[in-house]
Each structure stands twice: as structure tokens, then as C-alpha cells.
Design an enzyme around this catalytic site. Sequence first.
Site, PDB file in Angstrom:
ATOM      1  N   GLU A 165     143.955  90.924  62.919  1.00 24.10           N
ATOM      2  CA  GLU A 165     144.140  90.608  61.494  1.00 24.10           C
ATOM      3  C   GLU A 165     143.783  89.161  61.203  1.00 24.10           C
ATOM      4  OE1 GLU A 165     148.219  91.381  60.453  1.00 24.10           O
ATOM      5  OE2 GLU A 165     148.202  93.281  61.547  1.00 24.10           O
TER       6      GLU A 165
ATOM      7  N   CYS B  41     152.264  88.428  60.204  1.00 31.35           N
ATOM      8  CA  CYS B  41     151.391  88.785  61.328  1.00 31.35           C
ATOM      9  C   CYS B  41     151.737  90.089  62.019  1.00 31.35           C
ATOM     10  CB  CYS B  41     151.474  87.705  62.385  1.00 31.35           C
ATOM     11  SG  CYS B  41     151.150  86.137  61.690  1.00 31.35           S
TER      12      CYS B  41
HETATM   13  N1  SAH Z   1     151.955  82.448  68.903  1.00 29.38           N
HETATM   14  C1  SAH Z   1     151.912  81.346  67.994  1.00 29.38           C
HETATM   15  C2  SAH Z   1     151.196  81.623  66.684  1.00 29.38           C
HETATM   16  C3  SAH Z   1     151.406  82.956  65.993  1.00 29.38           C
HETATM   17  S1  SAH Z   1     152.878  83.299  65.106  1.00 29.38           S
HETATM   18  C4  SAH Z   1     153.303  80.823  67.739  1.00 29.38           C
HETATM   19  O1  SAH Z   1     154.252  81.417  68.240  1.00 29.38           O
HETATM   20  O2  SAH Z   1     153.441  79.801  67.095  1.00 29.38           O
HETATM   21  C5  SAH Z   1     152.883  82.294  63.672  1.00 29.38           C
HETATM   22  C6  SAH Z   1     154.296  81.937  63.218  1.00 29.38           C
HETATM   23  O3  SAH Z   1     154.954  83.068  62.599  1.00 29.38           O
HETATM   24  C7  SAH Z   1     155.187  81.512  64.370  1.00 29.38           C
HETATM   25  O4  SAH Z   1     155.956  80.403  64.006  1.00 29.38           O
HETATM   26  C8  SAH Z   1     156.067  82.744  64.545  1.00 29.38           C
HETATM   27  O5  SAH Z   1     157.225  82.438  65.234  1.00 29.38           O
HETATM   28  C9  SAH Z   1     156.262  83.197  63.118  1.00 29.38           C
HETATM   29  N2  SAH Z   1     156.746  84.562  62.950  1.00 29.38           N
HETATM   30  C10 SAH Z   1     156.472  85.642  63.677  1.00 29.38           C
HETATM   31  N3  SAH Z   1     157.130  86.728  63.212  1.00 29.38           N
HETATM   32  C11 SAH Z   1     157.839  86.308  62.148  1.00 29.38           C
HETATM   33  C12 SAH Z   1     158.737  86.963  61.236  1.00 29.38           C
HETATM   34  N4  SAH Z   1     159.033  88.247  61.356  1.00 29.38           N
HETATM   35  N5  SAH Z   1     159.281  86.205  60.253  1.00 29.38           N
HETATM   36  C13 SAH Z   1     158.975  84.900  60.131  1.00 29.38           C
HETATM   37  N6  SAH Z   1     158.161  84.241  60.953  1.00 29.38           N
HETATM   38  C14 SAH Z   1     157.602  84.932  61.968  1.00 29.38           C
END
Ligand code: SAH
Length: 360
Positions: A106, A345
Site C-alpha cells: 500500500e 497501514c
Molecule cells: N515500521 C516502522 C514504520 C511503519 S508504521 C515503524 O514502526 O515506525 C508507521 C507508524 O504507524 C508507526 O509509528 C506505527 O507504530 C504506527 N501504527 C501502526 N499501527 C497503528 C495503529 N493501529 N494505530 C496508530 N498507529 C499505528
Amino acid sequence: MELQLSEQPLQAPPGTVPDLKSMTLEELTAALREMGEPAFRGKQVFAWLHRGVRSFEEMTDLAKPLRARLGERWRLEPPVAARRQVSRLDGTIKYLWELSDGSCIESVLMSYRHGNTICISSQVGCRMGCAFCASTIGGKVRDLRPSEMLDQVIFSQLDSGREISNIVLMGIGEPMDNLDNVLRFLELVNHPMGLNIGMRHVSLSTCGIVPGIRRLADLGLQLTLSVSLHAPDSGTRSALMPVNRAYDVEELFEACHAYFRKTGRRISFEYAMVDGVNDADWQADLIVKKLRGMPGHVNLIPLNNVRESPLKPSRRTAAFQRRLESQGVAATVRRSLGGDIDASCGQLRRKAMEKKEGEL
Ligand code: SAH
């Protein structure tokens, strides 16, 4: 000035042809030289690739026989927009791309007053296992190649007609679990003959892979580093994020301080607010203590509900923000875009995977 980040020579996985679009200009020029072509051909082909041609036939300033020879030797494998969802609320576009091997990833294109930002994926799936994240549910399938990251930018721009000025590596995957390819992608997307997007317009988000943070600090790039913190104490962080058992939050804070000392750049800390888990006053106070000596910025994210997870959004976000700010730590609450289109995501990919499984 051109960046030179790729330390590793480009290697093709066994049984495949090397990926032309992941090559630097120098590598491409050398490959064409080997085919008996003059040096300037490298520049021509590089420019075409970065403009998003779907076949060698579209490279109209190359002689027809050369186009045919290129086609015999290499394959262009542009992604296909398998789904496109446009938010009626704010125009955010979410793309589901199908790659040449059938994998799906995505990207999310967001429009702000200061320009268009694309959030791209760095892996197919993710192996980091964060409790609140949809991207990690099926594990990691494979790393993305530099060209597959680049194509998300190029083809979102072509498809939407919106010029992209900013990139965030915050989609599916952990960029520091695929750092060689991510660095090569950055070198490509930064190139003046390609998209020419400056490092100051790039953010890279990590769940806290300490050796990656240290490597990035040594490179001294102008990009913005985001660290997904989500808890300042080891117990809570390990429960939410298994990576904390490999790189404990104490070690993570140390690496962040070292990063700031080396680069002088402010780190952004992501913090998804989870009800009753990481939203207590003492946790805000601990963040303040751990950031002392470094001008961090905390980005509070309202937790997106993930169907498979029992975690619930916090109701204390405003109070938590005030508690950080009153003690001198800059904190903002992330404005949520694309609320009507599963823009967080991994959710669209999950749906597509479930549909595929249902069809079998
Ligand atoms: N792997 C990397 C980048 C991808 S996630 C990382 O962990 O930073 C991008 C951001 O979205 C990260 O801060 C992650 O913790 C957050 N994220 C993932 N799922 C989420 C959710 N359900 N609600 C809010 N933030 C979320």
C-alpha cells in the site's frame, strides 16, 4: 551534490535478471557500455525509467533495435494499481499495488497546504510483531527492492496527477529491517536526473532498531528520523513491541541522544495512545525525563482500531499532551486523514488477502 549511499553492489536474487531500475546512474551506464553503447545512453535510459515508462518502446529517443535489445535483456515490471480509494473527506488516496510476483503493498497520498506527501511501504508485510499494527499480522513475506519503493512514488504521481514533494517511509514494513535497499532508494529518488526529491523532504520511521539508527547517524543525512516509541518504560514497550526485547528502550534512548549529538537533527517520536496501557501521567513524566538534553517532538497518534486487536484508543490524549507540553516537551496530536478509506497501514492489504483467501 549527488548522494552516494549504496555500499553494496546491486545483486539480483538467484534465477532472476538484475533489476535495471534499482541501478544507480553509474551502474546503468556501465551495463549499457557492456552492450556496446556510449556513456550518454545511461543518462537517457535513467531519465526514462524515472519518468515511469511501462515499456522500452516508450523510450522514443532510442533507436528501435536498441529498444528491442534492451527488452530481450531486461524486464520492466511496473506495479499495477489493484485498488484505489479516494477519501471524500479530504482527497487522500490510498493505493493497493500489485507487484510482479503477485504480492500486494500500500501507499497513501496525502495533500497538505505545503504539498503532497506519499507514505510508502518498505517491505511486503512486516516481522516486527507490534501488538496494535495490521501490517504485521501475516508476518514478513519479503523485502521491497529499491525500484519497488521508487515506483510507489512515480506511479502515485502519474496516476493522481499530483506532484509529490514529500516522502514518508511509514507504510507497511520496517525500513531498518531493509536498510540497504532503503538507502539505495533514497539515493535514486534524490537524484537530479530522477525525481530530485531532497532529503529534507523525507521522513524515515523505525520501530527502534538501534544499529540502524547508529548507521543513519554516521551517514548524517538531512532526513527526519521518526522513532515509534509508544511507551517509555521497558515493561509496557516489550508488551506492545517485541523489538524492545532485542533493543531495550534504554538503549534506544541512548542511540537517539547520540543521533542528535551527531546530526543536530530533532527526532520525532511517534506515540499511539492506547487506553489504559501507555496513557498514564507517570508515562508522560518518564518521556520528559528521557528526552532531557534533546529537543524531541512527540507526535501523539489516536490509535486506529485494528479488527484483530483488543487494544482500544485512549481517552486521555489531550491531558497527556498538556502534561508533556507543560514540562517543555513539544507534543502534537496527529490529524487523521482518510478516516473513511482504511488509510492506516496494512488494512487494505489485509482485506485484499482475506478476499483472495475467501476466493480459494
Ligand atoms: N515500521 C516502522 C514504520 C511503519 S508504521 C515503524 O514502526 O515506525 C508507521 C507508524 O504507524 C508507526 O509509528 C506505527 O507504530 C504506527 N501504527 C501502526 N499501527 C497503528 C495503529 N493501529 N494505530 C496508530 N498507529 C499505528
